[in-house]
Design a protein around this motif. Structure first.
Motif, PDB file in Angstrom:
ATOM      1  N   LYS A  43       0.827  -1.210   0.000  1.00 31.53           N
ATOM      2  CA  LYS A  43       0.000   0.000   0.000  1.00 31.53           C
ATOM      3  C   LYS A  43       0.866   1.266   0.000  1.00 31.53           C
ATOM      4  CE  LYS A  43      -4.238  -1.786   1.613  1.00 31.53           C
ATOM      5  NZ  LYS A  43      -5.419  -1.372   0.914  1.00 31.53           N
ATOM      6  N   ASN A  44       2.170   1.097   0.076  1.00 32.62           N
ATOM      7  CA  ASN A  44       3.095   2.231   0.124  1.00 32.62           C
ATOM      8  C   ASN A  44       4.209   2.059  -0.907  1.00 32.62           C
ATOM      9  OD1 ASN A  44       2.341   3.868   2.710  1.00 32.62           O
ATOM     10  ND2 ASN A  44       2.165   1.718   3.283  1.00 32.62           N
ATOM     11  N   PRO A  45       3.852   2.000  -2.187  1.00 33.53           N
ATOM     12  CA  PRO A  45       4.885   1.746  -3.206  1.00 33.53           C
ATOM     13  C   PRO A  45       5.939   2.851  -3.304  1.00 33.53           C
ATOM     14  CG  PRO A  45       2.806   2.351  -4.245  1.00 33.53           C
ATOM     15  CD  PRO A  45       2.534   2.186  -2.774  1.00 33.53           C
ATOM     16  N   ASP A  46       5.585   4.074  -2.884  1.00 33.60           N
ATOM     17  CA  ASP A  46       6.547   5.171  -2.946  1.00 33.60           C
ATOM     18  C   ASP A  46       7.448   5.251  -1.730  1.00 33.60           C
ATOM     19  OD1 ASP A  46       5.455   5.903  -5.384  1.00 33.60           O
ATOM     20  OD2 ASP A  46       4.014   7.279  -4.465  1.00 33.60           O
ATOM     21  N   ASN A  47       7.149   4.448  -0.720  1.00 31.34           N
ATOM     22  CA  ASN A  47       7.893   4.505   0.541  1.00 31.34           C
ATOM     23  C   ASN A  47       8.019   3.098   1.117  1.00 31.34           C
ATOM     24  OD1 ASN A  47       9.227   5.581   2.690  1.00 31.34           O
ATOM     25  ND2 ASN A  47       7.420   6.426   3.685  1.00 31.34           N
ATOM     26  N   GLN A  48       8.441   2.149   0.295  1.00 28.60           N
ATOM     27  CA  GLN A  48       8.458   0.750   0.714  1.00 28.60           C
ATOM     28  C   GLN A  48       9.428   0.463   1.846  1.00 28.60           C
ATOM     29  OE1 GLN A  48       8.687  -2.068  -2.544  1.00 28.60           O
ATOM     30  NE2 GLN A  48       6.500  -2.384  -2.197  1.00 28.60           N
ATOM     31  N   GLU A  49      10.552   1.116   1.865  1.00 29.86           N
ATOM     32  CA  GLU A  49      11.545   0.834   2.912  1.00 29.86           C
ATOM     33  C   GLU A  49      10.986   1.172   4.297  1.00 29.86           C
ATOM     34  OE1 GLU A  49      16.039   2.193   4.101  1.00 29.86           O
ATOM     35  OE2 GLU A  49      15.542   2.041   1.979  1.00 29.86           O
ATOM     36  N   GLU A  50      10.455   2.375   4.453  1.00 24.32           N
ATOM     37  CA  GLU A  50       9.874   2.760   5.741  1.00 24.32           C
ATOM     38  C   GLU A  50       8.656   1.918   6.060  1.00 24.32           C
ATOM     39  OE1 GLU A  50       8.077   6.583   8.197  1.00 24.32           O
ATOM     40  OE2 GLU A  50       8.322   6.751   6.028  1.00 24.32           O
ATOM     41  N   ALA A  51       7.820   1.666   5.065  1.00 24.65           N
ATOM     42  CA  ALA A  51       6.609   0.874   5.283  1.00 24.65           C
ATOM     43  C   ALA A  51       6.962  -0.539   5.733  1.00 24.65           C
ATOM     44  CB  ALA A  51       5.762   0.840   4.018  1.00 24.65           C
ATOM     45  N   THR A  52       7.975  -1.119   5.118  1.00 20.23           N
ATOM     46  CA  THR A  52       8.395  -2.476   5.499  1.00 20.23           C
ATOM     47  C   THR A  52       8.867  -2.502   6.948  1.00 20.23           C
ATOM     48  OG1 THR A  52       8.997  -3.005   3.226  1.00 20.23           O
ATOM     49  CG2 THR A  52      10.006  -4.355   4.957  1.00 20.23           C
ATOM     50  N   GLN A  53       9.657  -1.510   7.339  1.00 20.83           N
ATOM     51  CA  GLN A  53      10.151  -1.441   8.716  1.00 20.83           C
ATOM     52  C   GLN A  53       9.002  -1.262   9.704  1.00 20.83           C
ATOM     53  OE1 GLN A  53      13.139  -2.132   9.851  1.00 20.83           O
ATOM     54  NE2 GLN A  53      12.494  -1.752  11.952  1.00 20.83           N
ATOM     55  N   LYS A  54       8.091  -0.340   9.408  1.00 17.36           N
ATOM     56  CA  LYS A  54       6.944  -0.104  10.302  1.00 17.36           C
ATOM     57  C   LYS A  54       6.068  -1.344  10.394  1.00 17.36           C
ATOM     58  CE  LYS A  54       7.049   4.479  11.156  1.00 17.36           C
ATOM     59  NZ  LYS A  54       7.024   5.112  12.421  1.00 17.36           N
ATOM     60  N   PHE A  55       5.817  -1.980   9.246  1.00 20.96           N
ATOM     61  CA  PHE A  55       4.988  -3.184   9.212  1.00 20.96           C
ATOM     62  C   PHE A  55       5.621  -4.289  10.063  1.00 20.96           C
ATOM     63  CE2 PHE A  55       3.411  -7.140   7.319  1.00 20.96           C
ATOM     64  CZ  PHE A  55       2.044  -6.905   7.351  1.00 20.96           C
ATOM     65  N   LYS A  56       6.922  -4.429   9.953  1.00 23.90           N
ATOM     66  CA  LYS A  56       7.642  -5.445  10.741  1.00 23.90           C
ATOM     67  C   LYS A  56       7.537  -5.136  12.236  1.00 23.90           C
ATOM     68  CE  LYS A  56      12.218  -7.356  11.497  1.00 23.90           C
ATOM     69  NZ  LYS A  56      13.636  -7.210  11.260  1.00 23.90           N
ATOM     70  N   GLU A  57       7.723  -3.871  12.605  1.00 25.21           N
ATOM     71  CA  GLU A  57       7.659  -3.483  14.017  1.00 25.21           C
ATOM     72  C   GLU A  57       6.276  -3.710  14.616  1.00 25.21           C
ATOM     73  OE1 GLU A  57       8.970   0.573  14.115  1.00 25.21           O
ATOM     74  OE2 GLU A  57      11.078   0.010  14.142  1.00 25.21           O
TER      75      GLU A  57
END
Length: 105
Positions: A43-57
């Motif tokens: 849902k965050n293709p423009d900000n995948q790195e931050e989204a992946t980290q937040k999703f993991k946390e």
């Protein structure tokens, strides 16, 4: 985030919960689902790195809060979901950290 930094207070903070809500499984699930949808990497293709980290946390926080109390561990060398890590991985990481600490790695 690794298990040594996941605490009940941190898990509550990540999910936006008050301490009084920690044992309310319905509230924990509701907050997790809302945040999981918000921060899902797809849902965050423009900000995948931050989204992946937040999703993991938030996933780790949810796992920590929903784990049976006897299964909540904080090991500095594994078990990022708050559960007992694989012992082979635990010792591998321990010896790697020791080697680095003694200048051998």
């Amino acid at each position: 985030m690794n298990a040594s930094t996941m605490t009940k207070a941190r898990a509550l903070e990540l999910l936006g919960l008050d301490p009084a809500d920690a044992e309310n499984e319905a509230k924990v699930k509701l907050h997790y689902r809302k945040l999981a949808l918000k921060w899902h990497p797809d849902k965050n293709p423009d900000n995948q790195e931050e989204a992946t980290q937040k999703f993991k946390e938030i996933s780790e926080a949810f796992q920590y809060l929903t784990a049976p109390p006897g299964e909540r561990f904080s090991f500095p060398f594994g078990g990022a979901d708050g559960r007992m890590p694989d012992l082979n991985e635990l010792f591998k990481n321990l010896f790697e950290a020791m080697d680095e600490g003694f200048g051998m790695g």
